[in-house]
Design a protein around this motif. Structure first.
Motif, mmCIF file in Angstrom:
data_model
loop_
_atom_site.group_PDB
_atom_site.id
_atom_site.type_symbol
_atom_site.label_atom_id
_atom_site.label_comp_id
_atom_site.label_asym_id
_atom_site.label_seq_id
_atom_site.Cartn_x
_atom_site.Cartn_y
_atom_site.Cartn_z
ATOM 1 N N ARG A 199 1.007 -1.245 0.008
ATOM 2 C CA ARG A 199 0.413 -0.162 -0.038
ATOM 3 C C ARG A 199 0.619 1.433 0.451
ATOM 4 O O ARG A 199 1.815 1.628 0.759
ATOM 5 C CB ARG A 199 -0.564 0.052 1.347
ATOM 6 C CG ARG A 199 -2.059 -0.912 1.294
ATOM 7 C CD ARG A 199 -2.661 -0.840 2.962
ATOM 8 N NE ARG A 199 -3.559 0.576 1.922
ATOM 9 C CZ ARG A 199 -4.765 0.518 2.637
ATOM 10 N NH1 ARG A 199 -5.818 -1.252 2.746
ATOM 11 N NH2 ARG A 199 -5.487 1.065 2.116
ATOM 12 N N SER A 200 0.871 2.002 -0.769
ATOM 13 C CA SER A 200 1.338 3.366 -0.543
ATOM 14 C C SER A 200 1.071 4.501 0.353
ATOM 15 O O SER A 200 2.107 5.162 0.375
ATOM 16 C CB SER A 200 0.901 4.286 -1.926
ATOM 17 O OG SER A 200 0.026 3.739 -3.006
ATOM 18 N N PHE A 201 0.025 4.339 0.407
ATOM 19 C CA PHE A 201 -0.883 4.935 1.860
ATOM 20 C C PHE A 201 -0.148 4.830 3.356
ATOM 21 O O PHE A 201 -0.620 3.750 3.159
ATOM 22 C CB PHE A 201 -2.000 6.094 1.745
ATOM 23 C CG PHE A 201 -2.334 6.528 0.812
ATOM 24 C CD1 PHE A 201 -1.722 6.876 -0.263
ATOM 25 C CD2 PHE A 201 -3.467 7.408 1.110
ATOM 26 C CE1 PHE A 201 -2.507 7.856 -0.831
ATOM 27 C CE2 PHE A 201 -4.338 8.177 0.677
ATOM 28 C CZ PHE A 201 -3.755 9.064 -0.707
ATOM 29 N N LEU A 223 -1.182 8.222 8.006
ATOM 30 C CA LEU A 223 -1.722 8.475 6.887
ATOM 31 C C LEU A 223 -3.493 8.186 7.070
ATOM 32 O O LEU A 223 -4.177 8.909 6.739
ATOM 33 C CB LEU A 223 -1.204 8.604 5.329
ATOM 34 C CG LEU A 223 -1.775 9.492 4.267
ATOM 35 C CD1 LEU A 223 -1.567 11.684 5.162
ATOM 36 C CD2 LEU A 223 -0.957 9.922 3.328
ATOM 37 N N GLN A 224 -3.380 7.274 7.277
ATOM 38 C CA GLN A 224 -4.656 6.622 7.416
ATOM 39 C C GLN A 224 -5.151 6.551 8.385
ATOM 40 O O GLN A 224 -6.840 6.739 8.841
ATOM 41 C CB GLN A 224 -5.045 4.743 6.814
ATOM 42 C CG GLN A 224 -4.988 4.155 5.730
ATOM 43 C CD GLN A 224 -4.746 2.971 5.859
ATOM 44 O OE1 GLN A 224 -5.791 2.430 6.736
ATOM 45 N NE2 GLN A 224 -3.949 2.215 5.054
ATOM 46 N N GLY A 271 -6.846 9.825 8.078
ATOM 47 C CA GLY A 271 -8.003 9.473 7.738
ATOM 48 C C GLY A 271 -9.006 9.337 8.534
ATOM 49 O O GLY A 271 -10.072 9.881 8.750
ATOM 50 N N ALA A 272 -9.360 8.789 8.918
ATOM 51 C CA ALA A 272 -9.651 8.222 10.430
ATOM 52 C C ALA A 272 -10.375 9.659 11.404
ATOM 53 O O ALA A 272 -11.382 9.857 12.104
ATOM 54 C CB ALA A 272 -9.529 6.893 11.567
ATOM 55 N N LEU A 274 -10.083 11.898 10.262
ATOM 56 C CA LEU A 274 -10.634 13.589 10.426
ATOM 57 C C LEU A 274 -12.362 13.079 9.837
ATOM 58 O O LEU A 274 -12.819 13.479 9.261
ATOM 59 C CB LEU A 274 -10.167 13.721 8.255
ATOM 60 C CG LEU A 274 -9.164 14.076 8.931
ATOM 61 C CD1 LEU A 274 -8.073 14.837 7.065
ATOM 62 C CD2 LEU A 274 -9.363 15.550 8.971
ATOM 63 N N VAL A 275 -12.476 11.876 10.076
ATOM 64 C CA VAL A 275 -13.945 11.323 8.978
ATOM 65 C C VAL A 275 -15.037 11.017 10.660
ATOM 66 O O VAL A 275 -16.164 11.902 10.290
ATOM 67 C CB VAL A 275 -13.670 10.060 8.653
ATOM 68 C CG1 VAL A 275 -15.314 9.139 8.586
ATOM 69 C CG2 VAL A 275 -13.007 9.330 7.934
ATOM 70 N N TYR A 284 -9.866 2.290 14.704
ATOM 71 C CA TYR A 284 -9.771 2.198 13.106
ATOM 72 C C TYR A 284 -7.859 1.332 13.402
ATOM 73 O O TYR A 284 -7.591 0.880 12.736
ATOM 74 C CB TYR A 284 -9.806 3.737 12.931
ATOM 75 C CG TYR A 284 -9.483 3.159 11.268
ATOM 76 C CD1 TYR A 284 -10.441 2.522 10.904
ATOM 77 C CD2 TYR A 284 -7.780 2.867 10.568
ATOM 78 C CE1 TYR A 284 -9.551 2.657 8.501
ATOM 79 C CE2 TYR A 284 -7.280 2.971 8.812
ATOM 80 C CZ TYR A 284 -8.391 2.180 8.719
ATOM 81 O OH TYR A 284 -8.249 1.823 7.144
ATOM 82 N N PRO A 289 -15.244 5.539 10.582
ATOM 83 C CA PRO A 289 -14.748 5.416 10.040
ATOM 84 C C PRO A 289 -14.882 3.654 9.445
ATOM 85 O O PRO A 289 -13.874 3.008 8.244
ATOM 86 C CB PRO A 289 -13.104 5.523 10.558
ATOM 87 C CG PRO A 289 -12.950 6.251 11.856
ATOM 88 C CD PRO A 289 -14.851 6.278 11.480
#
Lengths: 247, 147
Positions: free
Chosen positions: A110-112, A116-117, A120-121, A123-124, A150, A200
């Motif tokens: 995975r490139s992310f 960063l995930q 993302g969690a 931010l969600v 997450y 998330p």
């Protein structure tokens, strides 16, 4: 490898990567057919389901199957395969290069990165809690518990490889975390924290693809994805229900 | 002010979900804007007392059409745009209330929330269907117009 074998191997590789990473079935079908046509095959047949991809070239003794055992969600890989297919259609790359590039994409991780995930969690969970419940008091507990939930889901899913069990454990953690945050006086409303922190983990990709596949007439894959989404939702629901009945 | 805040939050939430499902970097901004615009549409429906179901329908039609336009513009698959933008329309609050009331034994309320979840989900699916129709129409018209 003969020419036919290379064409089939390339198409199957492309199809396999796309299904494994969360593309809808009609797009996979379309991409495989395009690659075959641009490689000079007039009458190819493809049969794509979410657990396996098959392809044959009519009139020649060439048929192969690629089984798909595990699916993750990485839409960047889907976009990359799409890009390669376009380049091949414009004859910017030849079939051998296409096959090599596809193998590279398949082997890449995975490139992310994980952090960063987690961002993302975070931010969600926070913003959606504010949007759904119109209050800001519980924002920080929601963000922290949502990110932790997450993280637990990601780690368990990586090492146990049972998606539904990981979701159940993450839901349990979110429920207990929310109760704990309210008991020490950090948060004020358990319901709001749980709603935000669960967002998330919502099975968005299976759900959307279930609708799209069913509407496109793929009656094998659409309902199968629906079952996947329902099981995820049920796992999350059971986790939360367990916490609610305990407190 | 509250409206601007809601739109900003919609953008952030879509960006976050885009990061979780790993959409390409170049698509993040466009997906965020689709989420913001459609959430704006939802808020307009709410302002006229249209209800959550109609709002979700309008929102998902908007997501379907805008994602397909963005897909053509960015030359990327449409699902890259419509999965993250949909995150703010997920009936998460109602689904949670459904589970909670079932667990507590309030079956009357639980069934009511279940129906709401089913109706919102159905509206989103129907919205995609309508968007597909509009997309075909747009493609057909642009082809006619060009030649």
């Amino acid at each position: 490898m003969t020419a036919d074998e290379l064409i089939i191997a390339t198409c199957l590789k492309a199809g396999k990567i796309m299904v494994e990473n969360g593309s809808e079935i009609s797009r996979v079908d379309d991409t495989m057919m395009r690659i075959a046509q641009n490689a000079g095959v007039v009458s190819a047949n493809t049969y794509v389901t979410i657990t396996g991809v098959m392809m044959s070239i009519q009139g020649r003794n060439a048929t192969q199957i690629a089984a798909i055992n595990q699916r993750t969600i990485d839409l960047e890989k889907v976009a990359q395969v799409n890009q390669l297919s376009r380049q091949f259609a414009d004859t910017k790359i030849d079939l051998t290069t296409l096959y090599e590039r596809l193998n590279q994409i398949d082997a890449a991780s995975r490139s992310f990165p994980l952090w960063l995930q987690l961002v993302g969690a975070a931010l969600v969970s926070g913003p959606l809690m504010i949007m759904f419940r119109q209050e800001v008091i519980n924002t920080w507990p929601t963000v922290v518990i949502g990110t932790l939930g997450y993280l637990v889901f990601y780690l368990l899913n990586r090492y146990l490889k049972i998606k539904f069990l990981s979701e159940l454990m993450a839901a349990l953690l979110i429920g207990f975390g929310a109760e704990w945050a309210c008991q020490i006086g950090w948060g004020t409303n358990v319901n709001d924290i749980i709603i935000g922190a669960l967002m998330p983990l919502v099975p968005g990709v299976p759900l959307t693809n279930a609708v799209r596949d069913t509407l496109a007439g793929n009656f094998v894959s659409g309902p199968a994805r629906g079952v996947e989404a329902m099981l995820s939702a049920a796992a999350l629901g059971f986790g939360i229900a367990m916490v609610i009945t305990l407190f | 002010m509250a409206v601007v805040g809601q739109l900003a939050l919609a953008y952030i939430a879509v960006l976050g979900f885009g990061l979780i499902i790993n959409i390409p970097h170049q698509a993040l901004n466009v997906a965020g804007w689709i989420g913001t615009l459609t959430w704006g549409g939802y808020l307009i429906v709410q302002a006229f007392d249209g209800g959550v179901v109609l709002g979700s329908l309008i929102g998902s039609v908007g997501i379907g059409v805008l994602s397909s336009l963005a897909a053509r513009y960015k030359k990327m698959p449409a699902i890259i745009f419509n999965i993250p933008s949909l995150v703010s329309f997920v009936p998460g609050s109602q689904a949670y209330q459904m589970v909670r009331n079932f667990a507590l034994g309030n079956y009357r309320q639980a069934v009511s929330f279940t129906l709401q979840v089913v109706m919102i989900t159905g509206a989103i699916a129907l919205g995609f269907l309508l968007a597909e129709l509009l997309n075909r129409l747009i493609t057909f018209c642009t082809l006619r117009w060009r030649y």
